[in-house]
Write a protein that holds these residues in place. Structure first.
Motif, short mmCIF file in Angstrom:
data_model
loop_
_atom_site.label_atom_id
_atom_site.label_comp_id
_atom_site.label_asym_id
_atom_site.label_seq_id
_atom_site.Cartn_x
_atom_site.Cartn_y
_atom_site.Cartn_z
N TYR A 160 7.34 -14.02 -4.15
CA TYR A 160 7.22 -13.28 -2.90
C TYR A 160 6.49 -11.97 -3.17
CZ TYR A 160 8.44 -11.68 1.77
OH TYR A 160 8.38 -11.24 3.08
N PHE A 161 7.00 -11.19 -4.14
CA PHE A 161 6.28 -10.06 -4.73
C PHE A 161 6.38 -10.23 -6.24
CE2 PHE A 161 8.23 -7.75 -0.95
CZ PHE A 161 7.09 -7.81 -0.17
N THR A 173 -0.34 -0.70 -1.80
CA THR A 173 0.48 0.51 -1.87
C THR A 173 0.80 1.03 -0.48
OG1 THR A 173 -1.28 2.21 -1.86
CG2 THR A 173 -0.76 1.13 -3.99
N ARG A 204 7.69 -5.19 -7.35
CA ARG A 204 7.96 -4.46 -6.10
C ARG A 204 8.61 -3.14 -6.45
NH1 ARG A 204 12.63 -6.13 -1.77
NH2 ARG A 204 12.11 -4.65 -0.12
N TYR A 215 9.67 1.10 -4.97
CA TYR A 215 9.72 2.21 -4.01
C TYR A 215 10.59 3.30 -4.62
CZ TYR A 215 14.19 -0.02 -2.68
OH TYR A 215 15.43 -0.60 -2.68
N ILE A 221 1.37 -6.91 -6.70
CA ILE A 221 2.14 -5.67 -6.84
C ILE A 221 2.24 -5.00 -5.47
CG2 ILE A 221 2.21 -3.37 -7.86
CD1 ILE A 221 0.72 -4.53 -10.27
N ARG A 222 3.46 -4.62 -5.09
CA ARG A 222 3.70 -4.04 -3.76
C ARG A 222 4.57 -2.80 -3.87
NH1 ARG A 222 3.98 -4.65 2.33
NH2 ARG A 222 6.02 -3.86 2.85
N PHE A 223 4.12 -1.72 -3.25
CA PHE A 223 4.95 -0.53 -3.02
C PHE A 223 5.34 -0.55 -1.55
CE2 PHE A 223 3.02 0.42 -6.97
CZ PHE A 223 3.83 1.35 -7.61
N ASP A 224 6.63 -0.46 -1.28
CA ASP A 224 7.17 -0.74 0.05
C ASP A 224 6.75 0.27 1.12
OD1 ASP A 224 8.43 -3.05 -0.65
OD2 ASP A 224 10.46 -2.30 -0.35
#
Length: 233
Positions: free
Chosen positions: A6-7, A61, A10, A12, A32-35
């Motif tokens: 999903y990510f 991001t 992840r 934050y 790569i995900r920053f919430d």
């Protein structure tokens, strides 16, 4: 990393996070995900992030103040190579995309949702990108939704299936040099729900592509060499 996460990673609410050389050979998912909806982050560093096969973005991001990235290399990625949102004081070396965002409105490099807008609402330059390279896929570079404050030193865009460059309701963007060969048009645009596009400078050699400004922006500076057709204000 492999598979369909999903990510992949992840984050934050981080401070001083450092990500090294990361390779993701994926069959879907997001790299790569920053919430968006959690606490922001400060002073994030990434070295070389290589993502192949993500269904969504390679790197996305939100809400970062202070971001340094060496390289994002995206291959056969469904949405963006690098997507910056509500991120300020950023320095990026290279964004390199091949077959990124095919058939949709995303881009190898996209800035959205007030990216680069300072806390006081100004757009003094604070997002610096050395180079954007894009081949095929969808858009090459896309700036939208009250983003700006950005300088891209050099671009190398060819055969993008959607706009090579689209700047829509953005403020204070300077593309200093580079080449565009074929693909979708280079366009400055605006939607009515945001203030009109303003303070844009684009200097390029553009061949076998159209350049269009519609509607007319404010304080737009074009410096286009090559055989590109031009419909500008």
């Amino acid at each position: 990393m492999t598979g369909n996460p999903y990510f992949g990673l992840r984050f934050y609410g981080t401070s001083g996070l450092s990500l090294g050389i990361i390779t993701m050979n994926l069959s879907g998912g997001l790299g790569i995900r920053f919430d968006r909806d959690n606490a922001g982050s400060t002073n994030v560093r990434m070295d070389t992030i290589s993502v192949t096969g993500a269904g969504s973005h390679a790197v996305e991001t939100w809400n970062i103040d202070g971001l340094t990235i060496n390289k994002v290399i995206a291959r056969n990625v469904g949405e963006c190579g690098l997507l910056l949102q509500t991120t300020t004081n950023a320095r990026v070396g290279l964004v390199d995309g091949n077959n990124v965002a095919a058939g949709n409105g995303y881009a190898t490099f996209r800035m959205a949702n007030r990216n680069g807008r300072r806390a006081d609402g100004s757009y003094a330059t604070n997002v610096y990108v050395d180079s954007v390279v894009s081949r095929g896929g969808g858009r090459g570079i896309f700036c939208v939704s009250e983003s700006g404050g950005a300088e891209i030193a050099k671009v190398d865009l060819a055969s993008n299936g959607n706009n090579a460059i689209l700047i829509e309701n953005c403020y204070g963007v300077n593309i200093k040099s580079g080449t565009v060969n074929g693909g979708g048009e280079i366009r400055i645009a605006a939607r009515s729900e945001f203030a009109n596009t303003r303070d844009i400078s684009i200097s390029l050699t553009a061949n076998n592509v159209a350049v269009r400004e519609s509607p007319c922006g404010s304080n737009i500076r074009w410096n286009i060499a090559g055989n590109a057709s031009k419909n500008i204000c």
